[in-house]
Design a protein around this motif. Structure first.
Motif, short mmCIF file in Angstrom:
data_model
loop_
_atom_site.label_atom_id
_atom_site.label_comp_id
_atom_site.label_asym_id
_atom_site.label_seq_id
_atom_site.Cartn_x
_atom_site.Cartn_y
_atom_site.Cartn_z
N SER A 157 0.86 -1.21 0.28
CA SER A 157 0.23 0.09 -0.04
C SER A 157 1.06 1.31 -0.02
O SER A 157 1.86 1.29 0.80
CB SER A 157 -0.64 0.11 1.67
N MET A 158 0.82 2.10 -0.80
CA MET A 158 1.53 3.07 -0.87
C MET A 158 0.76 4.55 -0.80
O MET A 158 0.14 4.72 -1.70
CB MET A 158 2.26 3.27 -2.72
N THR A 159 1.63 5.30 -0.79
CA THR A 159 1.08 7.36 -0.94
C THR A 159 2.02 7.55 -1.40
O THR A 159 3.65 7.43 -1.02
CB THR A 159 0.70 7.90 0.53
N ILE A 169 -3.57 7.24 -3.48
CA ILE A 169 -3.02 6.08 -1.98
C ILE A 169 -3.17 5.10 -4.16
O ILE A 169 -4.32 4.81 -4.30
CB ILE A 169 -4.33 5.80 -1.25
N ARG A 170 -2.19 4.15 -3.67
CA ARG A 170 -2.19 3.15 -4.56
C ARG A 170 -1.63 1.72 -4.22
O ARG A 170 -1.21 1.17 -2.50
CB ARG A 170 -0.42 3.59 -5.50
N GLU A 171 -3.03 0.57 -4.22
CA GLU A 171 -2.25 -0.56 -4.36
C GLU A 171 -1.50 -1.35 -4.98
O GLU A 171 -2.13 -1.35 -6.01
CB GLU A 171 -3.66 -1.37 -4.32
N CYS A 190 -0.38 -1.77 -11.00
CA CYS A 190 -0.95 -0.79 -9.63
C CYS A 190 -2.59 -0.83 -10.04
O CYS A 190 -3.22 -1.19 -11.26
CB CYS A 190 -1.39 1.01 -10.67
N HIS A 191 -3.22 -2.10 -8.94
CA HIS A 191 -4.94 -2.28 -8.87
C HIS A 191 -5.38 -1.13 -8.93
O HIS A 191 -6.20 -1.02 -9.45
CB HIS A 191 -4.23 -2.41 -7.51
N THR A 192 -5.06 0.51 -8.73
CA THR A 192 -5.73 1.88 -8.66
C THR A 192 -6.13 1.86 -10.20
O THR A 192 -7.20 2.70 -10.28
CB THR A 192 -5.13 2.56 -7.82
N ARG A 193 -4.73 1.50 -10.95
CA ARG A 193 -5.32 2.17 -11.95
C ARG A 193 -5.21 1.12 -13.49
O ARG A 193 -5.67 0.53 -14.65
CB ARG A 193 -4.02 2.96 -12.78
#
Length: 314
Positions: A157-159, A169-171, A190-193
């Motif tokens: 988990s990354m900011t 915030i990215r998974e 990147c799960h977010t994108r």
């Protein structure tokens, strides 16, 4: 927190370099309690390291007089590889000011035969490898976490701070780490994108290792992906140029992020993105083979202007 085995070896290193130390000193330096120190000493004795222990107010632990760790035996090639690795570590900015690399070199030299020591020091004092400036402790910590995640195939988990300054915030599942152009990048899913992405480590504000396994695509090349990603990043102008050469020669002459190359019509087709067409025309002009600019028309104008300026110098 350091692994217990690492701390046992650290205790041995402290006794080797500082001589007699009290239990309280060892506990404070290793950041453990005195009971744990006694357990570390017992483990060292079990593997044959002779240690004397004096009880009482002024007591402490020390190696038996005359005991030294046996020399590490390296071939010339192994010593060269180790030393170049440490020089490269400083050049890549892998620790703040190069202190960790210098400390590691000192420890290696202490247990190397004198002949190999001399060769290692000669290389260290005469070889320089260009790279980035020293990284902050925060970036070192980020690099450590992401390499552990990539190796263990565990998600994070990354900011992340975007170029605009906005926080996101990215998974993120890191497939690999790449150093190029003086910066470190993490490449992965990147799960977010919902796709492959690369992230600059100097923009990672915080990263946490998650208990979420992932599978890395078979044969994935993080370096190749990053180069292609940087070469095709949308810019002001899309460029297509046909080069009268072969693919191997084109790769040799052009740096990886200049563009994407593919065989076409007996030559090589260059696909690229550019903000500065004047700069792009100068890069094309230095190539040793004929070429045809397919688009944009503005690049042809920039090339004509560049040729005019050169002719004016003759």
């Amino acid at each position: 927190m350091a692994h217990p085995t690492t701390r046992v070896l650290a205790a041995l290193e402290l006794l080797q370099t500082r001589g007699k130390m009290s239990g309280a000193e060892l506990a404070r330096t290793l950041e453990v309690d005195r009971r744990t120190v006694r357990r570390y000493i017992a483990l060292l004795e079990e593997i044959g390291v002779p240690i004397t222990a004096d009880l009482g107010r002024h007591g402490g632990y020390e190696l038996v007089a005359g005991y030294k760790l046996p020399p590490m035996m390296f071939t010339n090639d192994e010593a060269l590889a180790l030393s170049l690795g440490l020089v490269a570590a400083r050049g890549l900015g892998l620790d703040d000011g190069g202190r960790a690399a210098v400390s590691a070199q000192a420890k290696l030299e202490r247990v190397m035969p004198a002949k190999i020591q001399a060769r290692v020091r000669a290389l260290d004092e005469t070889v320089s490898l260009g790279g980035s400036h020293g990284m902050s402790r925060e970036i070192n910590s980020t690099l450590t976490t992401l390499t552990a995640a990539a190796y263990g195939k565990r998600g994070t988990s990354m900011t992340y701070r975007l170029a605009s300054g906005e926080m996101s915030i990215r998974e993120f599942d890191p497939y690999g780490l790449v150093h190029r152009g003086g910066r470190w990048y993490a490449v992965g899913h990147c799960h977010t994108r919902k796709g492959l992405r690369s992230f600059r480590l100097d923009r990672v504000v915080d990263v946490t290792l998650e208990d979420r396994p992932f599978l890395r695509p078979e044969g994935f090349d993080a370096f190749q992906y990053l180069n292609r990603s940087l070469a095709t990043m949308p810019r002001a102008h899309s460029v297509e140029v046909w080069l009268e050469t072969d693919l191997e020669s084109a790769h040799r002459e052009l740096f990886p992020t200049f563009g994407v190359l593919e065989p076409c019509d007996g030559g090589v087709l260059l696909h690229a993105q550019a903000d500065d067409l004047e700069w792009f025309s100068r890069e094309l002009a230095r190539l040793p083979w004929p070429f045809v600019i397919r688009y944009p028309a503005e690049l042809k104008d920039a090339m004509a202007g560049h040729a005019t300026r050169i002719l004016a110098q003759i």
